[in-house]
Motif scaffolding. Sequence first.
Motif, PDB file in Angstrom:
ATOM      1  N   PHE A  27     -54.440  33.881  23.014  1.00  0.00           N
ATOM      2  CA  PHE A  27     -53.967  32.603  22.119  1.00  0.00           C
ATOM      3  C   PHE A  27     -52.757  33.000  20.892  1.00  0.00           C
ATOM      4  N   PHE A  28     -51.722  32.319  21.657  1.00  0.00           N
ATOM      5  CA  PHE A  28     -50.549  32.386  20.007  1.00  0.00           C
ATOM      6  C   PHE A  28     -50.628  31.108  18.676  1.00  0.00           C
ATOM      7  N   PRO A  29     -50.775  32.158  17.691  1.00  0.00           N
ATOM      8  CA  PRO A  29     -50.623  30.892  16.801  1.00  0.00           C
ATOM      9  C   PRO A  29     -49.959  29.462  16.894  1.00  0.00           C
ATOM     10  N   PRO A  30     -50.572  28.200  16.303  1.00  0.00           N
ATOM     11  CA  PRO A  30     -50.223  26.960  16.066  1.00  0.00           C
ATOM     12  C   PRO A  30     -48.731  27.055  15.364  1.00  0.00           C
ATOM     13  N   ALA A  31     -47.521  26.174  16.462  1.00  0.00           N
ATOM     14  CA  ALA A  31     -46.368  25.682  15.700  1.00  0.00           C
ATOM     15  C   ALA A  31     -46.256  25.543  14.102  1.00  0.00           C
ATOM     16  N   ARG A  32     -45.938  25.853  12.420  1.00  0.00           N
ATOM     17  CA  ARG A  32     -45.917  25.894  12.180  1.00  0.00           C
ATOM     18  C   ARG A  32     -45.265  24.729  11.927  1.00  0.00           C
ATOM     19  N   LEU A  33     -45.684  23.722  11.220  1.00  0.00           N
ATOM     20  CA  LEU A  33     -45.322  22.397  10.589  1.00  0.00           C
ATOM     21  C   LEU A  33     -44.499  22.720   9.438  1.00  0.00           C
ATOM     22  N   ARG A  34     -43.172  22.556   9.298  1.00  0.00           N
ATOM     23  CA  ARG A  34     -42.122  22.352   7.892  1.00  0.00           C
ATOM     24  C   ARG A  34     -41.819  21.051   7.775  1.00  0.00           C
ATOM     25  N   GLY A  50     -41.183  21.158  14.387  1.00  0.00           N
ATOM     26  CA  GLY A  50     -42.295  21.697  14.427  1.00  0.00           C
ATOM     27  C   GLY A  50     -42.853  21.190  16.045  1.00  0.00           C
ATOM     28  N   ASP A  51     -44.462  20.947  15.519  1.00  0.00           N
ATOM     29  CA  ASP A  51     -45.171  20.468  16.674  1.00  0.00           C
ATOM     30  C   ASP A  51     -46.241  18.962  15.468  1.00  0.00           C
ATOM     31  N   LEU A  52     -46.165  18.080  17.016  1.00  0.00           N
ATOM     32  CA  LEU A  52     -47.435  16.963  16.291  1.00  0.00           C
ATOM     33  C   LEU A  52     -48.411  17.132  16.804  1.00  0.00           C
ATOM     34  N   ASP A  53     -49.491  17.551  16.603  1.00  0.00           N
ATOM     35  CA  ASP A  53     -50.712  18.031  17.168  1.00  0.00           C
ATOM     36  C   ASP A  53     -51.993  18.374  16.299  1.00  0.00           C
ATOM     37  N   LEU A  54     -53.006  18.401  17.140  1.00  0.00           N
ATOM     38  CA  LEU A  54     -54.343  18.631  15.733  1.00  0.00           C
ATOM     39  C   LEU A  54     -53.852  19.546  14.831  1.00  0.00           C
ATOM     40  N   GLN A  58     -53.087  17.134   9.667  1.00  0.00           N
ATOM     41  CA  GLN A  58     -53.122  17.524   8.456  1.00  0.00           C
ATOM     42  C   GLN A  58     -52.507  17.217   7.102  1.00  0.00           C
ATOM     43  N   ALA A  59     -50.856  18.842   7.537  1.00  0.00           N
ATOM     44  CA  ALA A  59     -49.725  18.787   6.502  1.00  0.00           C
ATOM     45  C   ALA A  59     -48.749  17.124   7.092  1.00  0.00           C
ATOM     46  N   LEU A  60     -49.420  17.086   8.235  1.00  0.00           N
ATOM     47  CA  LEU A  60     -48.238  15.169   8.003  1.00  0.00           C
ATOM     48  C   LEU A  60     -48.060  14.422   7.603  1.00  0.00           C
ATOM     49  N   ARG A  61     -49.691  14.140   7.534  1.00  0.00           N
ATOM     50  CA  ARG A  61     -50.567  13.407   6.419  1.00  0.00           C
ATOM     51  C   ARG A  61     -50.549  13.610   5.415  1.00  0.00           C
ATOM     52  N   ARG A  62     -50.285  14.303   4.860  1.00  0.00           N
ATOM     53  CA  ARG A  62     -50.615  14.886   3.396  1.00  0.00           C
ATOM     54  C   ARG A  62     -48.515  14.606   2.861  1.00  0.00           C
ATOM     55  N   THR A  63     -47.870  15.002   3.562  1.00  0.00           N
ATOM     56  CA  THR A  63     -46.664  14.781   3.367  1.00  0.00           C
ATOM     57  C   THR A  63     -46.003  13.368   3.827  1.00  0.00           C
ATOM     58  N   LEU A  64     -46.133  12.515   4.443  1.00  0.00           N
ATOM     59  CA  LEU A  64     -45.819  11.638   4.612  1.00  0.00           C
ATOM     60  C   LEU A  64     -46.712  10.173   3.446  1.00  0.00           C
ATOM     61  N   ALA A  65     -48.111  11.032   2.721  1.00  0.00           N
ATOM     62  CA  ALA A  65     -48.280  10.001   1.811  1.00  0.00           C
ATOM     63  C   ALA A  65     -47.417  10.443   0.692  1.00  0.00           C
ATOM     64  N   THR A  66     -47.739  11.690   0.390  1.00  0.00           N
ATOM     65  CA  THR A  66     -46.345  11.405  -0.557  1.00  0.00           C
ATOM     66  C   THR A  66     -45.483  11.306  -0.774  1.00  0.00           C
ATOM     67  N   ALA A  67     -44.585  11.615   0.523  1.00  0.00           N
ATOM     68  CA  ALA A  67     -43.474  10.319   0.376  1.00  0.00           C
ATOM     69  C   ALA A  67     -43.186   9.333   0.342  1.00  0.00           C
ATOM     70  N   CYS A  85     -45.732  16.550  20.936  1.00  0.00           N
ATOM     71  CA  CYS A  85     -46.018  15.155  20.321  1.00  0.00           C
ATOM     72  C   CYS A  85     -47.442  15.157  20.946  1.00  0.00           C
ATOM     73  N   ASP A  86     -48.786  15.171  19.925  1.00  0.00           N
ATOM     74  CA  ASP A  86     -49.855  14.786  21.599  1.00  0.00           C
ATOM     75  C   ASP A  86     -50.363  13.126  20.517  1.00  0.00           C
ATOM     76  N   CYS A  87     -51.456  12.498  21.031  1.00  0.00           N
ATOM     77  CA  CYS A  87     -52.715  11.602  19.919  1.00  0.00           C
ATOM     78  C   CYS A  87     -52.759  12.002  19.051  1.00  0.00           C
ATOM     79  N   SER A  88     -53.103  12.712  18.329  1.00  0.00           N
ATOM     80  CA  SER A  88     -53.113  13.197  16.505  1.00  0.00           C
ATOM     81  C   SER A  88     -52.471  13.076  16.289  1.00  0.00           C
TER      82      SER A  88
END
Length: 136
Positions: A27-34, A50-54, A58-67, A85-88
């Motif tokens: 298993f490869f660790p999930p790509a980090r979102l920066r 990075g990748d937008l996935d499951l 949550q990291a993307l959700r927090r970043t966009l809410a703060t922005a 990028c997937d449906c998540s």
Amino acid sequence: MTERADHARYSAGAGFPRTGPARTVTFFPPARLRTRTVIDGDRVLVTVFGDLDLDTEQALRRTLATALERGPGGVDLDLSEVGFCDCSGLNVLLSARQQALGDGKAIVLCAASDAVARVLELSRTLPLFAPGAPED
């Protein structure tokens, strides 16, 4: 046991009679979102790497809410460095758009990778992130 551990046990044949050589499951660790956030006047530019996935939603959700909190005019979104990028990821973008509209703001997509563009085009949601997009 976690879902990944269950998957690893199942994929490796744990608990099942082996009829052949043991299999190795890697298993490869999930790509980090920066993200990089730059305040530009009354808008905030958010660049995502990075990748937008499951694993990263949550990291993307927090970043966009703060922005959205920091940018009275809304958010400009640069997704040109997103590899997957997937449906998540799409759901996070659409949820953030709804939050922005509720606050009288807009999220505008200023650049997108092929992976993001493909998901937005297939879901027919690309026009929702254009400047002056309809409010639904």
